[in-house]
Write a protein that holds these residues in place. Structure first.
Motif, PDB file in Angstrom:
ATOM      1  N   SER A 179       0.829  -1.201   0.000  1.00 23.30           N
ATOM      2  CA  SER A 179       0.000   0.000   0.000  1.00 23.30           C
ATOM      3  C   SER A 179       0.867   1.256   0.000  1.00 23.30           C
ATOM      4  N   HIS A 180       0.226   2.402  -0.214  1.00 22.35           N
ATOM      5  CA  HIS A 180       0.922   3.680  -0.072  1.00 22.35           C
ATOM      6  C   HIS A 180       1.543   3.775   1.318  1.00 22.35           C
ATOM      7  N   ALA A 181       0.785   3.369   2.345  1.00 21.90           N
ATOM      8  CA  ALA A 181       1.281   3.457   3.718  1.00 21.90           C
ATOM      9  C   ALA A 181       2.508   2.569   3.923  1.00 21.90           C
ATOM     10  N   ASN A 182       2.473   1.353   3.388  1.00 23.41           N
ATOM     11  CA  ASN A 182       3.630   0.455   3.514  1.00 23.41           C
ATOM     12  C   ASN A 182       4.897   1.121   2.997  1.00 23.41           C
ATOM     13  N   LEU A 183       4.823   1.676   1.788  1.00 17.74           N
ATOM     14  CA  LEU A 183       6.003   2.250   1.156  1.00 17.74           C
ATOM     15  C   LEU A 183       6.391   3.578   1.790  1.00 17.74           C
ATOM     16  N   TRP A 184       5.410   4.402   2.141  1.00 21.42           N
ATOM     17  CA  TRP A 184       5.709   5.685   2.781  1.00 21.42           C
ATOM     18  C   TRP A 184       6.391   5.476   4.130  1.00 21.42           C
ATOM     19  N   LEU A 185       5.789   4.652   4.982  1.00 20.86           N
ATOM     20  CA  LEU A 185       6.348   4.439   6.316  1.00 20.86           C
ATOM     21  C   LEU A 185       7.686   3.709   6.251  1.00 20.86           C
ATOM     22  N   GLY A 186       7.877   2.851   5.240  1.00 20.07           N
ATOM     23  CA  GLY A 186       9.176   2.229   5.055  1.00 20.07           C
ATOM     24  C   GLY A 186      10.250   3.260   4.773  1.00 20.07           C
ATOM     25  N   TYR A 304      17.781  -7.070   8.510  1.00 19.99           N
ATOM     26  CA  TYR A 304      17.017  -8.263   8.124  1.00 19.99           C
ATOM     27  C   TYR A 304      15.653  -7.792   7.638  1.00 19.99           C
ATOM     28  N   GLY A 305      15.196  -8.384   6.546  1.00 12.96           N
ATOM     29  CA  GLY A 305      13.874  -8.021   6.059  1.00 12.96           C
ATOM     30  C   GLY A 305      13.280  -9.119   5.199  1.00 12.96           C
ATOM     31  N   LEU A 306      12.013  -8.953   4.865  1.00 14.52           N
ATOM     32  CA  LEU A 306      11.327  -9.844   3.941  1.00 14.52           C
ATOM     33  C   LEU A 306      10.294  -9.003   3.215  1.00 14.52           C
ATOM     34  N   THR A 307      10.093  -9.270   1.936  1.00 10.08           N
ATOM     35  CA  THR A 307       9.247  -8.414   1.113  1.00 10.08           C
ATOM     36  C   THR A 307       7.854  -8.269   1.711  1.00 10.08           C
ATOM     37  N   GLU A 308       7.361  -9.305   2.380  1.00  7.57           N
ATOM     38  CA  GLU A 308       6.010  -9.279   2.939  1.00  7.57           C
ATOM     39  C   GLU A 308       5.846  -8.246   4.057  1.00  7.57           C
ATOM     40  N   ALA A 309       6.957  -7.760   4.602  1.00  4.21           N
ATOM     41  CA  ALA A 309       6.880  -6.730   5.643  1.00  4.21           C
ATOM     42  C   ALA A 309       7.979  -5.693   5.473  1.00  4.21           C
ATOM     43  N   PHE A 310       8.592  -5.675   4.294  1.00  2.39           N
ATOM     44  CA  PHE A 310       9.647  -4.744   3.930  1.00  2.39           C
ATOM     45  C   PHE A 310      10.904  -4.967   4.767  1.00  2.39           C
ATOM     46  N   ARG A 311      11.004  -4.389   5.908  1.00  4.38           N
ATOM     47  CA  ARG A 311      12.190  -4.474   6.762  1.00  4.38           C
ATOM     48  C   ARG A 311      11.735  -4.770   8.176  1.00  4.38           C
ATOM     49  N   SER A 312      12.471  -5.599   8.880  1.00  5.99           N
ATOM     50  CA  SER A 312      12.068  -5.948  10.232  1.00  5.99           C
ATOM     51  C   SER A 312      13.037  -5.446  11.294  1.00  5.99           C
ATOM     52  N   THR A 313      14.334  -5.655  11.079  1.00 14.72           N
ATOM     53  CA  THR A 313      15.302  -5.323  12.121  1.00 14.72           C
ATOM     54  C   THR A 313      16.541  -4.651  11.541  1.00 14.72           C
ATOM     55  N   PHE A 314      17.279  -3.954  12.402  1.00 16.65           N
ATOM     56  CA  PHE A 314      18.608  -3.457  12.058  1.00 16.65           C
ATOM     57  C   PHE A 314      19.468  -3.498  13.310  1.00 16.65           C
ATOM     58  N   PRO A 359       2.317  -1.636  10.939  1.00 20.51           N
ATOM     59  CA  PRO A 359       1.866  -1.015   9.682  1.00 20.51           C
ATOM     60  C   PRO A 359       2.742  -1.289   8.471  1.00 20.51           C
ATOM     61  N   LEU A 360       3.892  -1.923   8.653  1.00 18.37           N
ATOM     62  CA  LEU A 360       4.722  -2.271   7.503  1.00 18.37           C
ATOM     63  C   LEU A 360       4.300  -3.598   6.874  1.00 18.37           C
ATOM     64  N   VAL A 361       3.396  -4.326   7.510  1.00 14.18           N
ATOM     65  CA  VAL A 361       2.930  -5.608   6.984  1.00 14.18           C
ATOM     66  C   VAL A 361       2.144  -5.371   5.694  1.00 14.18           C
ATOM     67  N   ALA A 362       2.500  -6.098   4.646  1.00 15.70           N
ATOM     68  CA  ALA A 362       1.859  -5.946   3.345  1.00 15.70           C
ATOM     69  C   ALA A 362       0.418  -6.448   3.392  1.00 15.70           C
ATOM     70  N   GLN A 363      -0.285  -6.271   2.269  1.00 19.30           N
ATOM     71  CA  GLN A 363      -1.703  -6.625   2.206  1.00 19.30           C
ATOM     72  C   GLN A 363      -1.948  -8.065   1.764  1.00 19.30           C
ATOM     73  N   GLY A 364      -0.896  -8.827   1.587  1.00 20.70           N
ATOM     74  CA  GLY A 364      -1.049 -10.219   1.161  1.00 20.70           C
ATOM     75  C   GLY A 364      -0.491 -10.426  -0.234  1.00 20.70           C
TER      76      GLY A 364
END
Length: 511
Positions: A179-186, A304-314, A359-364
């Motif tokens: 979503s827009h929110a996923n990419l913006w907040l990322g 560490y990240g995964l496309t389904e949630a963009f980025r998880s940790t640093f 809010p970084l979790v993708a929509q599926g």
């Protein structure tokens, strides 16, 4: 008192307005081969491309795909499509006809814009119904000549903005809905924890079809900085670009870092770098040491990240020397839980599954409810966010000091040179050759690649026929999917259920 990043999501295309509003309009934003666009000009190009797209593809939410190398089109399209109310489907330029045909069909793309050579490689049957094709230079020219501007969008942040296709452990690539929110907040999150500023210059060497690669653009522009896109043939090209453009920010994956540390870096190339980021695989202790030696002034961010949630940790750069194997802690806007077999939060140093909430979790996955249900499930009761969470399939531990450590993967995904590769895609290509009856693709540990693709097959015993397999795979699969070795077997080992024993095969190849 220092505050965290703004958690309010906005329409993605508003990123191009932010730098202008902060007085950065005349500062460089995008360094192309033949020109440099400042933020005012970047906004104008996005406006015009969005206006032209609106005329050509008037249906809101329609998918528009791009299949081209890094350049004006691939850099502008994530924002222009969002501004036009469309959904961008960026296709990895390394993919070949079979993979691209699947993406076009699965996404139902209304338009494909690409380079002439790539478009010529497709056949009419590869295109989804009603999908128009247009050469990259022609599309940019028509958008410029049309002069059709499109003002900032008022999209709902939850609206779909992009579908990024990524391989799974089985089956063909699946489209992750962002979503827009996923990419913006990322973008906001990364710009914040990296400490990016308006004078920063990012060298974009990663493919823009990946979330890690696309964020090179978005986080830099959010901070008001400049991006230099680079498609390179040799690692030395990266070092040369760092010297030519005084690069401050460089993102890469472990195999590229290995190659870069083998170069002789000039002071002009190395000294401007302020931060190095890594994802797509863990850094080894030796590699961390090499990076610290060559770039002593630069902060190193293992992630560490995964496309389904963009980025998880640093991992905080201050902890890299003392905890070089750690994944770190959650990035801003991410909640990371370690969940045991009973669905409870695991205790310190207890192994569990990494679950990403927030809010970084993708929509599926696009048009794939079955695989969506497998990966996107209700958040554990302990989650502060609730709602849907990404159950990663990765096993991790959290130490008493809160740092996370990777243990292993639950699935059979091959991760080679930062690419996620579906074994089934490689196997299907081998079976389609009609030279083999059975095929198993495996990831074998490799010092440079992380994992190398090895293909075990059973089929013809004719040496001449066997020799045809590698060239056929080279024609059908992108370079990063090519097997490093093909192992012919007279018979495949079977497990008690009568299925091919992949574990036994991997043991044979690694012992």
């Amino acid at each position: 008192m220092q505050t965290g990043p703004d958690p309010t999501p906005r329409p993605l295309d508003h990123i191009v307005e932010r730098a202008v509003a902060q007085g950065r309009g005349e500062a460089p934003a995008l360094v192309l081969r033949d020109t440099v666009l400042n933020h005012d000009e970047l906004r104008l190009r996005v406006d015009r491309l969005a206006g032209w797209l609106t005329r050509e593809v008037p249906e809101k939410g329609a998918r528009v795909a791009t299949w081209a190398a890094k350049g004006e089109l691939t850099c502008l399209m994530p924002l222009a499509a969002a501004r036009a109310g469309l959904v961008h489907v960026p296709i990895n330029p390394l993919l070949k006809r079979a993979q691209v045909a699947h993406i076009l069909s699965d996404s139902g793309a209304s338009m494909l814009i690409g380079t002439a050579a790539r478009l010529a490689s497709l056949e009419s049957a590869d295109m989804s119904a009603g999908c128009a094709t247009l050469e990259e230079t022609m599309a940019l020219g028509m958008a410029s000549e049309a002069g059709l501007a499109h003002s900032s969008s008022n999209a709902d942040p939850d609206d779909l903005a992009a579908i990024l296709y990524t391989s799974g452990s089985t089956g063909r690539p699946k489209g992750v809905m962002l979503s827009h929110a996923n990419l913006w907040l990322g973008a906001v999150s990364v710009a914040h924890y990296l400490g990016m500023a308006d004078e920063d210059v990012t060298l974009a060497v990663l493919p823009l079809s990946f979330d890690y690669g696309q964020n090179q653009l978005l986080s830099t522009w959010y901070a008001g900085g400049s991006v230099v896109p680079l498609d390179f043939l040799f690692p030395k090209d990266v070092a040369k670009a760092c010297a030519k453009h005084p690069i401050t920010t460089l993102a890469a994956v472990p195999p590229l870092w290995v190659q870069l540390t083998e170069l002789e870096w000039s002071r002009d190339a190395s000294s401007p770098l302020r931060r190095l980021t890594n994802s797509g695989g863990a850094l080894t202790v030796d590699l961390v040491g090499d990076l610290r030696r060559i770039f002593p002034q630069a902060d190193l961010f293992p992630m560490y990240g995964l496309t389904e949630a963009f980025r998880s940790t640093f991992l905080d750069p201050a902890l890299v020397d003392s905890h070089p194997t750690s994944m770190g802690k959650a990035i801003p806007f991410a909640e990371i839980l370690v969940v045991d077999e009973n669905g409870e939060v695991a205790g310190p140093d207890e192994e569990g599954e990494l679950v990403h909430c927030g809010p970084l979790v993708a929509q599926g996955y696009w048009q794939d409810p079955q695989r969506t249900a497998e990966r996107f499930r209700r958040a554990p009761p302990a989650s502060a966010y609730g709602g849907l969470a990404v159950w990663s399939g990765d096993r991790v531990k959290r130490s008493a000091d809160g740092l996370l450590y990777f243990v292993g993967r639950l699935d059979a995904m091959i991760k080679s040179a930062g690419n996620r590769i579906s074994p089934q895609e490689v196997e299907e290509a081998a079976l389609a050759s009609e030279l083999v009856d059975e095929a198993v693709a495996l990831g074998v540990p490799d010092a440079r690649l992380g994992q190398a693709v090895h293909l075990v097959v059973r089929g013809t015993d004719d040496a001449g026929e066997r020799a045809k397999l590698a060239p056929l795979l080279k024609a059908e699969l992108p370079n990063f999917m090519q097997p490093q070795a093909i192992h012919w077997r007279d018979a495949m080992p079977l497990n008690p259920n009568g299925k091919i024993d992949r574990t036994a095969l991997l043991r044979e190849l690694t012992e």
